[in-house]
Design a protein around this motif. Sequence first.
Motif, PDB file in Angstrom:
ATOM      1  N   UNK B 362       0.762  -1.141  -0.176  1.00  0.00           N
ATOM      2  CA  UNK B 362      -0.224   0.127   0.074  1.00  0.00           C
ATOM      3  C   UNK B 362       1.043   1.060   0.762  1.00  0.00           C
ATOM      4  N   UNK B 363       2.117   1.405   1.133  1.00  0.00           N
ATOM      5  CA  UNK B 363       2.992   2.020   0.783  1.00  0.00           C
ATOM      6  C   UNK B 363       3.974   2.611  -0.583  1.00  0.00           C
ATOM      7  N   UNK B 364       3.971   3.470  -1.534  1.00  0.00           N
ATOM      8  CA  UNK B 364       4.369   3.013  -2.566  1.00  0.00           C
ATOM      9  C   UNK B 364       6.155   3.280  -2.026  1.00  0.00           C
ATOM     10  N   UNK B 365       5.916   3.849  -1.593  1.00  0.00           N
ATOM     11  CA  UNK B 365       8.045   4.453  -0.960  1.00  0.00           C
ATOM     12  C   UNK B 365       8.442   2.563  -0.693  1.00  0.00           C
ATOM     13  N   UNK B 366       7.268   1.932   0.100  1.00  0.00           N
ATOM     14  CA  UNK B 366       8.115   0.334  -0.229  1.00  0.00           C
ATOM     15  C   UNK B 366       8.019  -0.479  -0.684  1.00  0.00           C
ATOM     16  N   UNK B 367       7.395  -0.013  -2.049  1.00  0.00           N
ATOM     17  CA  UNK B 367       7.417  -1.320  -3.280  1.00  0.00           C
ATOM     18  C   UNK B 367       8.885  -1.884  -3.567  1.00  0.00           C
ATOM     19  N   UNK B 368       8.847  -1.126  -3.475  1.00  0.00           N
ATOM     20  CA  UNK B 368      10.028  -1.495  -4.811  1.00  0.00           C
ATOM     21  C   UNK B 368      11.550  -2.615  -3.147  1.00  0.00           C
ATOM     22  N   UNK B 369      11.233  -1.890  -1.797  1.00  0.00           N
ATOM     23  CA  UNK B 369      12.030  -3.154  -1.227  1.00  0.00           C
ATOM     24  C   UNK B 369      11.133  -4.522  -1.074  1.00  0.00           C
ATOM     25  N   UNK B 370       9.929  -4.273  -1.376  1.00  0.00           N
ATOM     26  CA  UNK B 370       8.968  -5.052  -1.293  1.00  0.00           C
ATOM     27  C   UNK B 370       8.868  -6.192  -2.299  1.00  0.00           C
TER      28      UNK B 370
END
Lengths: 114, 581
Positions: B362-370
């Motif tokens: 849900x958090x776009x800032x966390x997408x890459x790391x996810x």
Amino acid sequence: MNNPADHLDIGALQDLKEIMENEFETLVNTFILDSRNKVEELDLVVQQRDCDALRKVAHSLKGSSSNVCAFRLSELARQLEMMGKEETLDGADKVLTSLRQEFQTVSEILANNL
Amino acid sequence: MDNQAQALETEVKETENLRILIADDNDSDRLILQTIVRKEGHTVYTARDGQEAIDIFKEQSPDIVLLDALMPNVDGFEAARTIKELAGDNLVPIIFLTSLRDATSLADCLAAGGLDFLSKPYNRIILQAKIKAFASMRRLHETVQAQRDEISLHHDRLVHEQEVAKQVFDNIAHPGCIDAPNIKYLLSPMAVFNGDLVLASRKPSGGMFVFLGDFTGHGLPAAIGAMPVSEIFYGMAQKGFSLQDILREINKKLKRILPVGVFCCASMVDLSFRKHSAEVWVGGIPDVLVYRKKTHELENLKSRHLPLGVVDSDRFNTDTTIIQLEKGDRIMLWSDGIIEACNAEEEMFGEERVMEVLLSTSDPDAMFDALVTAVERHTGRDEQDDDYTMVEVTMVGEEEMGNSYGADGKSYLAGGPKDWSMTYELRPLTLKEFNPLPLITHLLMEVPGLRPHSGKIYTILSELYSNALEHGVLDLHSELKASADGFARYYAERTQKLNALEQGCVRFHIDHHPVEDGGVLTIVVEDTGPGFDFKSKEESPHKTDGYSGRGIPLINTMCRSVRYLGKGNQVEVIFDWHVDV
């Protein structure tokens, strides 16, 4: 005089003589001198019942006498070596007497062969 | 050479001279052995006991050792062990001289490092055969050792070369402004040897280029193409060339230098922070994904082109997709490494999983790391040994980018000549031999930010110059060019007049003055020709109609003003420009 062939492998001795060439005399002299010392040593260690020393000296004489084609002397040395190894010196004196006699004969034959 | 002589020579060669140590406490035995060995043509060292044997070995390091087992002082077994130790890696065959017959004693000989036995009474033939066998064993060992050393040397050299190559690649194929605040990326340190390449550069205008390339193959062949790509990318990006220009140049270079079958799958983004838009080119690489923050949706930009280095320049297509982006929207580029990353069951991660992971975060800032975590969990490896490469670029406001121009990057306002003027006079000898346009264009392109306007500027310069030379100095009449026949005559006359030219000149006065976000470029071209009556033509209702043949209508569309001065032998063009963003 004994028959040389009863004491030495004459054919092999002839080969050895050819290989050694001039050194054959040195070899014979070295062998006789060296073996005389060993025979005396054998006398001593048999008297002292030193089985380990007996095994070693007899082993050495067995090897060197075989190298100069003295098969009978080598065989007598082997018998003494075994006695030393098995630590049963019964009959060692008797073998030693034969060995001393055999060494005398071999020495003479070798010296005559020069 | 007859057969006999040949046979003799072969035999001589076979009888190698070896250095052989004989250790035996029995004088007569030693004498016999020494004589036999010496007669074979070898050099003999003799020892009376084990200690002497060790000492001689240290001094002479002989090739083969003949060792009596039972010797006074140090016996044969101990001497053998010491000699083995001294020999280290080298093979020194030890042959025991023994009349020992029992298995235990013979085993002791082997345990001490002996390779064979020679029993009394010595047999010349057997001795000879054994020495020969061990000599060849020793030679074999030396060969193996030499080859091992050579291999290890080659290996060391290869590793060293790779380190040097890596350093060169890192210097040339550096990732530019990849550390800018709006970029996240995953790139293994050895990526260049996997054929992966990530480049990012700020544009002189303030925008940003991001390039992700994936060369076919692995190792040095895959890495080699990275150098020209990187050179062209940074060189042209900094000079203000367009995405199309850069891609065309990279394609041309790779097509020329790479062997058939080696090419570069790539995607490239031109990001404008001012216009909040991006131009995207995708060639032969997995879909570029665009994430819309507002709707939490993903759009796919499919590959529409062949990879770089495949087709010739004339067939190379630089069509791009232009998309509008809002702040917080993201563009994701990757090589096929992530999609093809396999787990233990050889099951690929796949594009679907990529989308799934991104959309379930849900958090776009966390997408890459996810995504990185999900791939690692799938493969069961950590990122140390991966060969996947991924970049995420986020649209931000221009003010957020600040001075993130990378190590060598520069703002379009920094450096370069901005405020200057010059006069350049070309006299007959020069007019005959030299085309001044490339030189003048080159000078102008040093003005920071002016590069994107090079096409227009070149057109203006070339029109003005050919007018000044042909209609001015050479006094040729453009009316001639109206017919096909006249066209040829025009150029024949041009050549003839130019060859005969003895006086006259063309003068360029060029002035550049910077203004906010751009500059004013004034070009005056003056010739020594007769001029013409421009005033009457200026009065006509269609101002530029009368200049037909002088390319003036075209120029007029490009700049603020075109004015004729003097007696019509001077023309002044004022060109306003703004940074292209």
